[in-house]
Design a protein around this motif. Structure first.
Motif, PDB file in Angstrom:
ATOM      1  N   ARG A 181       0.810  -1.216   0.000  1.00  0.00           N
ATOM      2  CA  ARG A 181       0.000   0.000   0.000  1.00  0.00           C
ATOM      3  C   ARG A 181       0.841   1.263   0.000  1.00  0.00           C
ATOM      4  O   ARG A 181       0.309   2.367   0.048  1.00  0.00           O
ATOM      5  N   ASP A 182       2.114   1.132   0.029  1.00  0.00           N
ATOM      6  CA  ASP A 182       2.953   2.322  -0.061  1.00  0.00           C
ATOM      7  C   ASP A 182       4.300   1.957  -0.638  1.00  0.00           C
ATOM      8  O   ASP A 182       4.707   0.795  -0.624  1.00  0.00           O
ATOM      9  N   PHE A 183       4.963   2.931  -1.200  1.00  0.00           N
ATOM     10  CA  PHE A 183       6.344   2.722  -1.618  1.00  0.00           C
ATOM     11  C   PHE A 183       7.117   4.020  -1.492  1.00  0.00           C
ATOM     12  O   PHE A 183       6.539   5.102  -1.435  1.00  0.00           O
ATOM     13  N   GLN A 184       8.427   3.855  -1.402  1.00  0.00           N
ATOM     14  CA  GLN A 184       9.334   4.990  -1.461  1.00  0.00           C
ATOM     15  C   GLN A 184      10.477   4.580  -2.366  1.00  0.00           C
ATOM     16  O   GLN A 184      11.017   3.480  -2.219  1.00  0.00           O
ATOM     17  N   LEU A 185      10.824   5.423  -3.328  1.00  0.00           N
ATOM     18  CA  LEU A 185      11.910   5.122  -4.256  1.00  0.00           C
ATOM     19  C   LEU A 185      13.112   5.988  -3.900  1.00  0.00           C
ATOM     20  O   LEU A 185      12.975   7.198  -3.759  1.00  0.00           O
ATOM     21  N   THR A 186      14.261   5.345  -3.744  1.00  0.00           N
ATOM     22  CA  THR A 186      15.473   6.125  -3.495  1.00  0.00           C
ATOM     23  C   THR A 186      16.591   5.633  -4.418  1.00  0.00           C
ATOM     24  O   THR A 186      16.575   4.486  -4.863  1.00  0.00           O
ATOM     25  N   ILE A 187      17.530   6.517  -4.695  1.00  0.00           N
ATOM     26  CA  ILE A 187      18.599   6.208  -5.651  1.00  0.00           C
ATOM     27  C   ILE A 187      19.943   6.485  -5.027  1.00  0.00           C
ATOM     28  O   ILE A 187      20.079   7.383  -4.198  1.00  0.00           O
ATOM     29  N   ASN A 188      20.917   5.718  -5.468  1.00  0.00           N
ATOM     30  CA  ASN A 188      22.275   5.976  -5.024  1.00  0.00           C
ATOM     31  C   ASN A 188      23.247   5.604  -6.131  1.00  0.00           C
ATOM     32  O   ASN A 188      22.841   5.045  -7.154  1.00  0.00           O
ATOM     33  N   SER A 189      24.515   5.909  -5.940  1.00  0.00           N
ATOM     34  CA  SER A 189      25.489   5.575  -6.980  1.00  0.00           C
ATOM     35  C   SER A 189      26.709   4.928  -6.344  1.00  0.00           C
ATOM     36  O   SER A 189      26.936   5.051  -5.140  1.00  0.00           O
ATOM     37  N   TYR A 190      27.488   4.205  -7.160  1.00  0.00           N
ATOM     38  CA  TYR A 190      28.699   3.569  -6.660  1.00  0.00           C
ATOM     39  C   TYR A 190      29.872   4.539  -6.702  1.00  0.00           C
ATOM     40  O   TYR A 190      30.670   4.600  -5.788  1.00  0.00           O
ATOM     41  N   LYS A 191      29.988   5.273  -7.814  1.00  0.00           N
ATOM     42  CA  LYS A 191      31.199   6.091  -8.018  1.00  0.00           C
ATOM     43  C   LYS A 191      30.875   7.533  -8.355  1.00  0.00           C
ATOM     44  O   LYS A 191      31.629   8.197  -9.070  1.00  0.00           O
ATOM     45  N   ASN A 192      29.731   8.022  -7.878  1.00  0.00           N
ATOM     46  CA  ASN A 192      29.323   9.411  -8.084  1.00  0.00           C
ATOM     47  C   ASN A 192      29.316   9.834  -9.561  1.00  0.00           C
ATOM     48  O   ASN A 192      29.555  10.976  -9.888  1.00  0.00           O
ATOM     49  N   TYR A 193      29.097   8.886 -10.455  1.00  0.00           N
ATOM     50  CA  TYR A 193      28.969   9.159 -11.891  1.00  0.00           C
ATOM     51  C   TYR A 193      30.245   9.732 -12.505  1.00  0.00           C
ATOM     52  O   TYR A 193      30.212  10.321 -13.591  1.00  0.00           O
ATOM     53  N   THR A 194      31.374   9.551 -11.799  1.00  0.00           N
ATOM     54  CA  THR A 194      32.606  10.190 -12.262  1.00  0.00           C
ATOM     55  C   THR A 194      33.030   9.699 -13.644  1.00  0.00           C
ATOM     56  O   THR A 194      33.601  10.467 -14.417  1.00  0.00           O
ATOM     57  N   ARG A 195      32.736   8.433 -13.992  1.00  0.00           N
ATOM     58  CA  ARG A 195      33.171   7.934 -15.305  1.00  0.00           C
ATOM     59  C   ARG A 195      32.152   8.142 -16.412  1.00  0.00           C
ATOM     60  O   ARG A 195      32.461   7.988 -17.582  1.00  0.00           O
ATOM     61  N   VAL A 196      30.935   8.474 -16.044  1.00  0.00           N
ATOM     62  CA  VAL A 196      29.863   8.536 -17.058  1.00  0.00           C
ATOM     63  C   VAL A 196      29.192   9.906 -17.115  1.00  0.00           C
ATOM     64  O   VAL A 196      28.283  10.119 -17.921  1.00  0.00           O
ATOM     65  N   GLN A 197      29.685  10.846 -16.318  1.00  0.00           N
ATOM     66  CA  GLN A 197      28.995  12.118 -16.136  1.00  0.00           C
ATOM     67  C   GLN A 197      28.723  12.849 -17.456  1.00  0.00           C
ATOM     68  O   GLN A 197      27.710  13.524 -17.599  1.00  0.00           O
ATOM     69  N   LYS A 198      29.621  12.695 -18.416  1.00  0.00           N
ATOM     70  CA  LYS A 198      29.484  13.412 -19.702  1.00  0.00           C
ATOM     71  C   LYS A 198      28.179  13.094 -20.422  1.00  0.00           C
ATOM     72  O   LYS A 198      27.614  13.956 -21.087  1.00  0.00           O
ATOM     73  N   PHE A 199      27.752  11.827 -20.317  1.00  0.00           N
ATOM     74  CA  PHE A 199      26.480  11.493 -20.985  1.00  0.00           C
ATOM     75  C   PHE A 199      25.387  11.070 -20.012  1.00  0.00           C
ATOM     76  O   PHE A 199      24.224  10.934 -20.391  1.00  0.00           O
ATOM     77  N   ASN A 200      25.756  10.844 -18.758  1.00  0.00           N
ATOM     78  CA  ASN A 200      24.754  10.412 -17.787  1.00  0.00           C
ATOM     79  C   ASN A 200      25.060  10.996 -16.411  1.00  0.00           C
ATOM     80  O   ASN A 200      25.694  10.355 -15.585  1.00  0.00           O
ATOM     81  N   PRO A 201      24.605  12.211 -16.165  1.00  0.00           N
ATOM     82  CA  PRO A 201      24.922  12.871 -14.897  1.00  0.00           C
ATOM     83  C   PRO A 201      23.985  12.505 -13.753  1.00  0.00           C
ATOM     84  O   PRO A 201      24.229  12.906 -12.614  1.00  0.00           O
ATOM     85  N   CYS A 202      22.906  11.774 -14.041  1.00  0.00           N
ATOM     86  CA  CYS A 202      21.883  11.508 -13.019  1.00  0.00           C
ATOM     87  C   CYS A 202      21.432  10.054 -13.078  1.00  0.00           C
ATOM     88  O   CYS A 202      21.510   9.413 -14.116  1.00  0.00           O
ATOM     89  N   GLY A 203      20.915   9.572 -11.947  1.00  0.00           N
ATOM     90  CA  GLY A 203      20.175   8.315 -11.922  1.00  0.00           C
ATOM     91  C   GLY A 203      18.705   8.639 -11.734  1.00  0.00           C
ATOM     92  O   GLY A 203      18.372   9.647 -11.106  1.00  0.00           O
ATOM     93  N   TYR A 204      17.859   7.780 -12.291  1.00  0.00           N
ATOM     94  CA  TYR A 204      16.426   8.042 -12.231  1.00  0.00           C
ATOM     95  C   TYR A 204      15.692   6.765 -11.835  1.00  0.00           C
ATOM     96  O   TYR A 204      16.114   5.668 -12.209  1.00  0.00           O
ATOM     97  N   ALA A 205      14.584   6.897 -11.122  1.00  0.00           N
ATOM     98  CA  ALA A 205      13.770   5.720 -10.775  1.00  0.00           C
ATOM     99  C   ALA A 205      12.292   6.068 -10.920  1.00  0.00           C
ATOM    100  O   ALA A 205      11.857   7.138 -10.490  1.00  0.00           O
ATOM    101  N   ILE A 206      11.572   5.161 -11.540  1.00  0.00           N
ATOM    102  CA  ILE A 206      10.171   5.417 -11.890  1.00  0.00           C
ATOM    103  C   ILE A 206       9.318   4.221 -11.492  1.00  0.00           C
ATOM    104  O   ILE A 206       9.677   3.071 -11.774  1.00  0.00           O
ATOM    105  N   MET A 207       8.179   4.480 -10.830  1.00  0.00           N
ATOM    106  CA  MET A 207       7.152   3.445 -10.660  1.00  0.00           C
ATOM    107  C   MET A 207       6.032   3.845 -11.590  1.00  0.00           C
ATOM    108  O   MET A 207       5.531   4.966 -11.513  1.00  0.00           O
ATOM    109  N   SER A 208       5.650   2.958 -12.481  1.00  0.00           N
ATOM    110  CA  SER A 208       4.577   3.346 -13.403  1.00  0.00           C
ATOM    111  C   SER A 208       3.871   2.124 -13.964  1.00  0.00           C
ATOM    112  O   SER A 208       4.360   0.997 -13.861  1.00  0.00           O
TER     113      SER A 208
END
Ligand SMILES: *[C@@H]1O[C@H](CO)[C@@H](O)[C@H](O)[C@H]1NC(C)=O
Ligand SMILES: *[C@@H]1O[C@H](CO)[C@@H](O)[C@H](O)[C@H]1NC(C)=O
Ligand SMILES: *[C@@H]1O[C@H](CO)[C@@H](O)[C@H](O)[C@H]1NC(C)=O
Ligand SMILES: *[C@@H]1O[C@H](CO)[C@@H](O)[C@H](O)[C@H]1NC(C)=O
Ligand SMILES: *[C@@H]1O[C@H](CO)[C@@H](O)[C@H](O)[C@H]1NC(C)=O
Ligand SMILES: *[C@@H]1O[C@H](CO)[C@@H](O)[C@H](O)[C@H]1NC(C)=O
Ligand SMILES: *[C@@H]1O[C@H](CO)[C@@H](O)[C@H](O)[C@H]1NC(C)=O
Ligand SMILES: *[C@@H]1O[C@H](CO)[C@@H](O)[C@H](O)[C@H]1NC(C)=O
Ligand SMILES: *[C@@H]1O[C@H](CO)[C@@H](O)[C@H](O)[C@H]1NC(C)=O
Ligand SMILES: *[C@@H]1O[C@H](CO)[C@@H](O)[C@H](O)[C@H]1NC(C)=O
Ligand SMILES: *[C@@H]1O[C@H](CO)[C@@H](O)[C@H](O)[C@H]1NC(C)=O
Length: 308
Positions: A181-208
């Motif tokens: 009856r409830d959810f909470q979505l949270t995101i985290n990263s392993y390496k702060n996007y340091t290797r991928v920041q140029k094309f992927n600066p964010c993480g995203y999570a969707i319930m749909s």
């Protein structure tokens, strides 16, 4: 009054009633005299906007007319996108995301949540999706106990990521447990996007709703500008409070599925039940419509509803 006048009056009222019945006929959706919709959204029984119109307090819809078109909400302010008489409704939810700058500092961190009292989140019709190349995302929720689950989305470069394919490379997806009856979505990263920041600066999570979001490799970059977008989440609704079919059938004065043509189904959340036609579903099974000469299999017995 002489009997001729009475006959004319009778005929007049019969015709009037027939006119009303024809207007309501076709697919009966709403109690007579109740608003059929709020803005673009139809409000079928057992839902309603006033005590005469809903079955009980769990089916209250608040229609907010300050929007144009007006928008329906559940108690608690959750926006309703759609109400289906087949036991589902769709409500609004938003994306969780976290973003990092060039030097690996987290610049944004937004989580997403939904909490419901009277409806559960459909396990079969929703998907949890996480998007990113340095991303692990959690779903936390509660049923009888708390639970936490999640998935990991990684990639070494944008070349490896394929649109439409959510297999862990740039995108991962999961089903959710039944009856929550409830959810909470949270995101985290392993390496702060340091290797991928140029094309992927964010993480995203969707319930749909399953099938609503389709992964595209461009989203690794582009979703950062679409954080205000809302997503439909499918909920299950059922009548009968927390009674199962078996329990409800013991009390014929409150049991909602009456005719031999109707079948009773325990809701997946194990609270409440639904009534459905043995054959193809048609009309609104919960609305009393026997008086309309329609093929009605379910009658709600509550006195309030035998008003036709
Ligand atoms: C309402 O319906 C109209 C016409 O179908 C559509 O253009 C509009 O976007 C809808 N509005 C909402 C809030 O869904
Ligand atoms: C849940 O249903 C109860 C009655 O069954 C009602 O009093 C309450 O307001 C509802 N809660 C929400 C958040 O809709
Ligand atoms: C309707 O929406 C407006 C704007 O969000 C809000 O200020 C108002 O309190 C809402 N009214 C009701 C009755 O919920
Ligand atoms: C009734 O509930 C069952 C599962 O409990 C579900 O499969 C079915 O689609 C539901 N039918 C209706 C009409 O709500
Ligand atoms: C990243 O953010 C931190 C903290 O706000 C700031 O000190 C740093 O200069 C930023 N780096 C870049 C490259 O913008
Ligand atoms: C990632 O960022 C967090 C907070 O912004 C910081 O505490 C941590 O040291 C960083 N880790 C790496 C591997 O850069
Ligand atoms: C479930 O989680 C909530 C919030 O994190 C906490 O308050 C509650 O005590 C937990 N319940 C159980 C049974 O662990
Ligand atoms: C999205 O946001 C980023 C960072 O704020 C910006 O550089 C970019 O031009 C924006 N537009 C698109 C279409 O990605
Ligand atoms: C069912 O509902 C009744 C009244 O709302 C409550 O007293 C009872 O504890 C509930 N039973 C379960 C199993 O939730
Ligand atoms: C059936 O339900 C009605 C209405 O809630 C109640 O008054 C009656 O006592 C119930 N009968 C039994 C046998 O539980
Ligand atoms: C009711 O509808 C079903 C399925 O649409 C049909 O098979 C049945 O003959 C109908 N019954 C009556 C009495 O019209």
């Amino acid at each position: 009054m002489n009997s001729q006048v009475l006959d004319v009056l009778k005929m007049f009222f019969t015709l009037l009633l027939a006119a009303i019945v024809i207007t309501v006929g076709g697919a009966p959706q709403t109690m007579l005299g109740c608003p059929r919709n709020c803005g673009n959204v139809t409000i079928p029984f057992p839902f309603g906007t006033s005590p005469d119109c809903y079955l009980d307090d769990s089916f209250i819809i608040i229609c907010n007319n300050t929007y144009n078109p007006p928008k329906p909400f559940l108690v608690g302010g959750i926006e309703v996108f759609d109400i289906l008489v087949n036991g589902h409704l769709k409500v609004s939810s938003w994306m969780a995301y976290d973003c990092y700058n060039d030097s690996g500092f987290r610049t944004r961190d937004v989580y997403s949540w939904l909490r419901l009292r009277n409806f559960s989140i459909s396990a079969t019709r929703n998907k949890f999706t996480a998007i990113g190349c340095d991303t692990y995302a959690f779903v936390k929720g509660s049923r009888d106990k708390n639970y936490t689950t999640g998935c990991t989305a990684l990639c070494d470069g944008s070349d490896y990521v394929k649109s439409g394919s959510c297999n862990g490379v740039g995108c991962c997806e999961m089903s959710i447990p039944e009856g929550i009856r409830d959810f909470q979505l949270t995101i985290n990263s392993y390496k702060n996007y340091t290797r991928v920041q140029k094309f992927n600066p964010c993480g995203y999570a969707i319930m749909s709703e399953e099938g609503y979001y389709s992964f595209s490799s461009a989203d690794l970059w582009a979703l950062q500008n679409k954080t205000r977008e809302t997503f439909p989440v499918v909920l299950d609704w059922a009548v009968g409070g927390n009674f199962t079919c078996q329990e409800a059938q013991k009390n014929s004065s409150t049991y909602a599925c009456r005719s031999s043509n109707s079948e009773c189904w325990d809701s997946l959340s194990r609270r409440g039940y639904n009534c459905s036609w043995k054959k193809v579903f048609q009309g609104n099974n919960y609305l009393i419509d026997g008086c309309q000469g329609m093929n009605s299999s379910i009658l709600l017995v509550d006195q309030n509803f035998s008003n036709c």
